[in-house]
Design an enzyme around this catalytic site. Structure first.
Site, PDB file in Angstrom:
ATOM      1  N   HIS A 108       0.758  -1.223   0.080  1.00 62.21           N
ATOM      2  CA  HIS A 108      -0.143  -0.006   0.091  1.00 62.21           C
ATOM      3  C   HIS A 108       0.938   1.248   0.211  1.00 62.21           C
ATOM      4  O   HIS A 108       0.448   2.437   0.431  1.00 62.21           O
ATOM      5  CB  HIS A 108      -0.903   0.034   1.179  1.00 62.21           C
ATOM      6  CG  HIS A 108      -2.010  -1.028   1.207  1.00 62.21           C
ATOM      7  ND1 HIS A 108      -3.118  -1.076   0.773  1.00 62.21           N
ATOM      8  CD2 HIS A 108      -1.873  -2.506   1.671  1.00 62.21           C
ATOM      9  CE1 HIS A 108      -3.831  -2.296   0.996  1.00 62.21           C
ATOM     10  NE2 HIS A 108      -3.164  -3.181   1.364  1.00 62.21           N
TER      11      HIS A 108
ATOM     12  N   ASN B  40     -10.305  -2.875   2.786  1.00 64.47           N
ATOM     13  CA  ASN B  40     -10.055  -2.857   1.390  1.00 64.47           C
ATOM     14  C   ASN B  40     -11.262  -2.726   0.428  1.00 64.47           C
ATOM     15  O   ASN B  40     -12.311  -2.732   1.076  1.00 64.47           O
ATOM     16  CB  ASN B  40      -9.510  -4.342   0.836  1.00 64.47           C
ATOM     17  CG  ASN B  40      -7.685  -4.309   1.015  1.00 64.47           C
ATOM     18  OD1 ASN B  40      -7.006  -3.286   1.244  1.00 64.47           O
ATOM     19  ND2 ASN B  40      -7.349  -5.628   1.117  1.00 64.47           N
TER      20      ASN B  40
HETATM   21 FE1  HDD Z   1      -2.523  -4.687   5.650  1.00 63.92          FE
HETATM   22  C1  HDD Z   1      -1.036  -1.700   5.137  1.00 63.92           C
HETATM   23  C2  HDD Z   1      -5.298  -3.651   4.170  1.00 63.92           C
HETATM   24  C3  HDD Z   1      -3.774  -7.984   5.662  1.00 63.92           C
HETATM   25  C4  HDD Z   1       0.439  -5.797   6.980  1.00 63.92           C
HETATM   26  N1  HDD Z   1      -3.196  -2.964   4.838  1.00 63.92           N
HETATM   27  C5  HDD Z   1      -2.264  -1.695   4.713  1.00 63.92           C
HETATM   28  C6  HDD Z   1      -3.251  -1.003   4.140  1.00 63.92           C
HETATM   29  C7  HDD Z   1      -4.393  -1.313   4.079  1.00 63.92           C
HETATM   30  C8  HDD Z   1      -4.289  -2.590   4.626  1.00 63.92           C
HETATM   31  C9  HDD Z   1      -5.829  -0.461   3.687  1.00 63.92           C
HETATM   32  C10 HDD Z   1      -2.649   0.622   3.916  1.00 63.92           C
HETATM   33  C11 HDD Z   1      -2.993   1.434   5.189  1.00 63.92           C
HETATM   34  C12 HDD Z   1      -2.651   2.799   4.926  1.00 63.92           C
HETATM   35  O1  HDD Z   1      -3.300   3.549   3.976  1.00 63.92           O
HETATM   36  O2  HDD Z   1      -1.546   3.223   5.534  1.00 63.92           O
HETATM   37  N2  HDD Z   1      -3.999  -5.568   5.134  1.00 63.92           N
HETATM   38  C13 HDD Z   1      -5.494  -4.823   4.721  1.00 63.92           C
HETATM   39  C14 HDD Z   1      -6.288  -5.858   4.733  1.00 63.92           C
HETATM   40  C15 HDD Z   1      -5.985  -7.145   4.898  1.00 63.92           C
HETATM   41  C16 HDD Z   1      -4.530  -6.967   5.205  1.00 63.92           C
HETATM   42  C17 HDD Z   1      -8.017  -5.465   4.154  1.00 63.92           C
HETATM   43  C18 HDD Z   1      -6.652  -8.456   5.176  1.00 63.92           C
HETATM   44  C19 HDD Z   1      -8.032  -8.607   5.212  1.00 63.92           C
HETATM   45  N3  HDD Z   1      -1.846  -6.873   6.042  1.00 63.92           N
HETATM   46  C20 HDD Z   1      -2.652  -7.788   5.964  1.00 63.92           C
HETATM   47  C21 HDD Z   1      -1.832  -8.899   6.658  1.00 63.92           C
HETATM   48  C22 HDD Z   1      -0.549  -8.367   6.958  1.00 63.92           C
HETATM   49  C23 HDD Z   1      -0.585  -6.926   6.714  1.00 63.92           C
HETATM   50  C24 HDD Z   1      -2.340 -10.365   6.653  1.00 63.92           C
HETATM   51  C25 HDD Z   1       0.390  -9.048   7.895  1.00 63.92           C
HETATM   52  C26 HDD Z   1       0.536 -10.033   8.708  1.00 63.92           C
HETATM   53  N4  HDD Z   1      -0.497  -4.110   5.878  1.00 63.92           N
HETATM   54  C27 HDD Z   1       0.244  -4.774   6.449  1.00 63.92           C
HETATM   55  C28 HDD Z   1       1.605  -3.612   6.888  1.00 63.92           C
HETATM   56  C29 HDD Z   1       0.984  -2.458   6.326  1.00 63.92           C
HETATM   57  C30 HDD Z   1      -0.266  -2.791   5.809  1.00 63.92           C
HETATM   58  C31 HDD Z   1       2.906  -4.382   6.578  1.00 63.92           C
HETATM   59  C32 HDD Z   1       1.906  -1.976   5.183  1.00 63.92           C
HETATM   60  C33 HDD Z   1       2.000  -0.298   5.546  1.00 63.92           C
HETATM   61  C34 HDD Z   1       1.124  -0.284   6.836  1.00 63.92           C
HETATM   62  O3  HDD Z   1       0.767  -1.352   7.460  1.00 63.92           O
HETATM   63  O4  HDD Z   1       1.202   0.642   7.570  1.00 63.92           O
HETATM   64  O5  HDD Z   1       1.741  -3.745   8.364  1.00 63.92           O
END
Ligand code: HDD
Length: 711
Positions: A91, A164
């Site tokens: 993202h 999402n």
């Molecule tokens: Fe995630 C970012 C949504 C599964 C780890 N995720 C991130 C963002 C969104 C989502 C919208 C961007 C937030 C922003 O605008 O700053 N992610 C989801 C959804 C998931 C999902 C709807 C499943 C239902 N994500 C998911 C899993 C993991 C992560 C299973 C890790 C085990 N996601 C992350 C992260 C991020 C992220 C690495 C990257 C940047 C951040 O968090 O701030 O922690």
């Protein structure tokens, strides 16, 4: 200059309580740390020292070496060298806006969440939309899931709904997430392809991950090429828990429904938008808010009891499953309006830190293993990205209610906590705040027992039924697009095994789907199905899963492009502008030069785009209105010819004058038949109102077999 419309009158947003004596971080506490009143009168260093020359470094003689003692130069360059922080690992590319959430219904029957108690009350929100796979500088129209993350600044703390635009996910357990993302992002040796899943490593992983099949149907649908962030649904994905004052729990799935309905572009258009305007979505969001056309969503709860959950043919802890709206309807309990663009992209959009673990009293988690892993990941990633455990002190991340605890120090501590006591229990420090069982966050006391096991529950084993339900619930053009997207993506895979392995999965979803994709790939061998421990069941179809089945006619929030030349008819242009605006859309003028055109009546109409910078992919419907000489001259411009050809190929409604004939001929459209095609509006015969009505009905799907092979 037109004056900017103002946000509709709204009750004041709940302000932080300043009567409690609890410190908030703005402004920082302590007299020493108050900012001086007033704007500085001139450029200064970060130490406030006035700068006399910002263009020349300090040298020994006019042509001599630069001196190390030039603290102004060193400070400026040192700060510049450190301007970048790590981009989000997923993202990375996003756009955000401020707005408000308004409660529309008292939800005290199911939750104590403070922001869902009093209809009419508003709280601030900050919402960020994003693509997943691409880097920060990638293009907006990648085929990708869109992030839909909302920070609610409630009076009981921040609630982050990190969702999402698709209600299911690829995997069922968070331990698989790093592998999924490694496979989807660029290959590690060559760092391409950028912002796309159309490559071997992604499809290799997917072909070996049958739980992703439902998600694959969604991402191959037009949901992943939205027309606008303003025209996307949003989903919390997981099953969460709501808890009321009596301590009773209700399961919930969170939904956002856009007022402008879900809308998408078509794939060939998406590819071309990426070239014409890589910032298509962020520009669209920014401009809509900037001109007072504020996007709005309904906030809906899909609530259900343990008994209802037990009766469903799948496990509600499995994030690869939905509950169809036809089975459990949505309850609209609020609305979100985005009405203010950020003042600074980095300070707000880049530094905003959403965490799936940020919940407030009345909202709790379930044992969904994907959600449980996320509860750790987000805080951890913010530490890396923002560099300090004090990331909650960055203004965009601060709660808007008072907050206070005994956590201290750390990098970039911005607060100045007073007093001798920073521990408890303590008999000293009368003014420090204590915990309160009565009003504090209480975790739902769910009874948990069980052996420690690394297993997947058997109730998570059906990977095909909902994939099939989704595919079969689509309208015919939407099914055609899923087939076409799979053919496109798999045709970018160089390894034949990957293509065959995917066909072996697709046949478990639907035989016709697999056969059509195989035909598009030129595969002649029979498809051998992959083992499917639980074969696809025929679930009741759900029309709510289709964008087109739910589409309502309208042009609100859309953009119409008029290609004009000198000599354009004044009355026609005036009528068109009035009709477009009355329909809630905007008219853009595309002309041979950016200065604009002189109408037949002698008016100068400024252009919004020169013809090569305003291709028809940027508009929802187009009007081709040249003068007689203008039509012949435009036919010599390839970009003008492509304007018409693409509008036709992308199934758009086209109004045109007879003078546009040379463009149609050059574009290979001379046999286009206005009698058979409802989207061709021959203006002398038909009226501007016919054009608007046709454009409101949307794309001309019946034209599709004429412009591309539908397998
Ligand atoms: Fe995630 C970012 C949504 C599964 C780890 N995720 C991130 C963002 C969104 C989502 C919208 C961007 C937030 C922003 O605008 O700053 N992610 C989801 C959804 C998931 C999902 C709807 C499943 C239902 N994500 C998911 C899993 C993991 C992560 C299973 C890790 C085990 N996601 C992350 C992260 C991020 C992220 C690495 C990257 C940047 C951040 O968090 O701030 O922690």
């Amino acid at each position: 200059m037109p004056t900017k419309p103002k946000a509709p009158a709204a009750p004041p947003l709940a302000a932080p309580d300043t009567t409690t004596g609890i410190e908030t971080l703005t402004p920082p506490g302590g007299e020493l740390h108050q900012q001086a009143d007033g704007e500085p009168t001139q450029l200064t260093t970060n130490q406030g020292v006035p700068i006399g020359d910002n263009q020349n470094s300090l040298k020994a003689g006019a042509r001599g070496p630069v001196l190390l003692q030039d603290f102004i130069l060193r400070e400026k360059i040192m700060h510049f060298d450190h301007e970048r922080i790590p981009e989000r690992v997923v993202h990375a590319r996003g756009s955000a806006a401020h707005g408000f959430f308004e409660c529309l219904e008292d939800c005290s029957d199911i939750t104590t969440a403070d922001f869902l108690q009093r209809p009419g009350e508003r709280i601030p929100v900050f919402t960020r939309f994003s693509t997943v796979a691409g880097n920060k500088g990638s293009m907006d129209l990648a085929r990708d899931v869109r992030g839909f993350a909302v920070k609610f600044y409630t009076q009981q703390g921040n609630f982050d709904l990190v969702g999402n635009n698709i209600p299911v996910f690829f995997i069922q357990d968070a331990i698989k997430f790093p592998d999924l993302i490694h496979a989807a992002k660029q290959d590690p040796d060559r760092e391409f392809p950028q912002a796309q899943t159309a490559h071997d490593t992604f499809w290799d992983y997917i072909s070996l991950t049958p739980e992703s099949m439902h998600m694959i149907m969604w991402i191959m649908s037009d949901r992943t090429i939205p027309r606008s962030y303003r025209m996307m649904e949003g989903f919390g994905v997981h099953t969460f828990r709501l808890v009321n004052a009596q301590g009773q729990s209700t399961f919930v799935k969170f939904h956002w429904r856009p007022k402008l309905n879900s809308q998408s572009v078509v794939w060939d258009e998406a590819l071309k938008i990426n070239g014409a305007d890589p910032d298509f979505h962020r520009r669209d969001l920014w401009e809509a808010i900037d001109t007072g056309d504020f996007p709005e969503w309904e906030f809906c709860l899909q609530t259900f009891s343990q008994e209802q959950a037990d009766a469903l043919p799948f496990d509600v802890l499995d994030a690869t499953k939905i509950i169809p709206e036809e089975v459990i309807p949505l309850r609209v309990v609020g609305r979100m309006v985005l009405d203010r663009n950020p003042d600074n992209f980095f300070a707000e959009t880049e530094q905003v830190a959403y965490c799936a673990s940020h919940v407030v009293p009345g909202i709790d988690f379930t044992n969904d293993p994907l959600l449980q892993g996320r509860l750790f990941s987000y805080q951890d990633t913010q530490l890396k990205r923002l560099g300090s455990a004090n990331f909650h002190q960055i203004p965009i991340n601060q709660p808007r209610c008072p907050f206070h605890n005994l956590q201290r120090d750390g990098h970039m501590q911005m607060a100045v906590p007073k007093g001798q006591v920073n521990y408890e229990p303590s008999s000293l420090g009368e003014d420090i705040k204590r915990e309160s069982q009565a009003s504090g966050y209480r975790t739902f006391p769910n009874l948990e027992t069980g052996e420690q096991l690394r297993v997947r529950p058997e109730t998570f084993a059906d990977h095909y039924s909902q994939a099939r339900q989704f595919f079969l619930s689509q309208t015919e053009p939407e099914r055609d697009h899923i087939v076409a997207a799979l053919i496109f993506e798999l045709s970018k895979c160089n390894v034949a095994r990957v293509r065959t392995a995917m066909l072996a999965r697709l046949i478990n979803i639907d035989e016709s789907l697999a056969a059509r994709v195989a035909a598009g790939l030129g595969v002649k061998d029979p498809i051998v199905p992959a083992p499917a421990p639980v074969p696809a069941q025929d679930l009741e179809l759900s029309p709510a899963l289709s964008i087109l089945a739910k589409a309502a006619p309208g042009l609100k929030g859309r953009k119409i492009g008029a290609l004009v030349t000198d000599g354009v008819d004044d009355a026609l242009l005036d009528d068109l502008k009035a009709a477009v605006e009355a329909a809630g859309a905007k008219l853009a003028i595309i002309a041979p030069t950016i200065t604009g055109v002189t109408t037949a009546g002698g008016q100068l109409i400024p252009a919004d785009f020169r013809v090569d910078g305003g291709p028809s992919v940027l508009f929802d419907a187009v009007a081709i209105l040249p003068s007689d000489e203008g039509g012949a001259a435009l036919a010599l411009e390839a970009t003008a010819v492509n304007f018409v050809r693409d509008a036709f190929g992308h199934l758009k409604v086209i109004a045109y004058l007879p003078a546009a004939a040379p463009l149609f001929v050059k574009g290979g459209l001379s046999d286009a038949n206005p009698d058979a095609d409802t989207g061709l509006i021959n203006l002398p015969t038909k009226a501007v109102s016919d054009f608007i009505a046709a454009a409101e009905a949307g794309r001309v799907w019946a034209r599709e077999p004429l412009v591309r092979k539908v397998f």
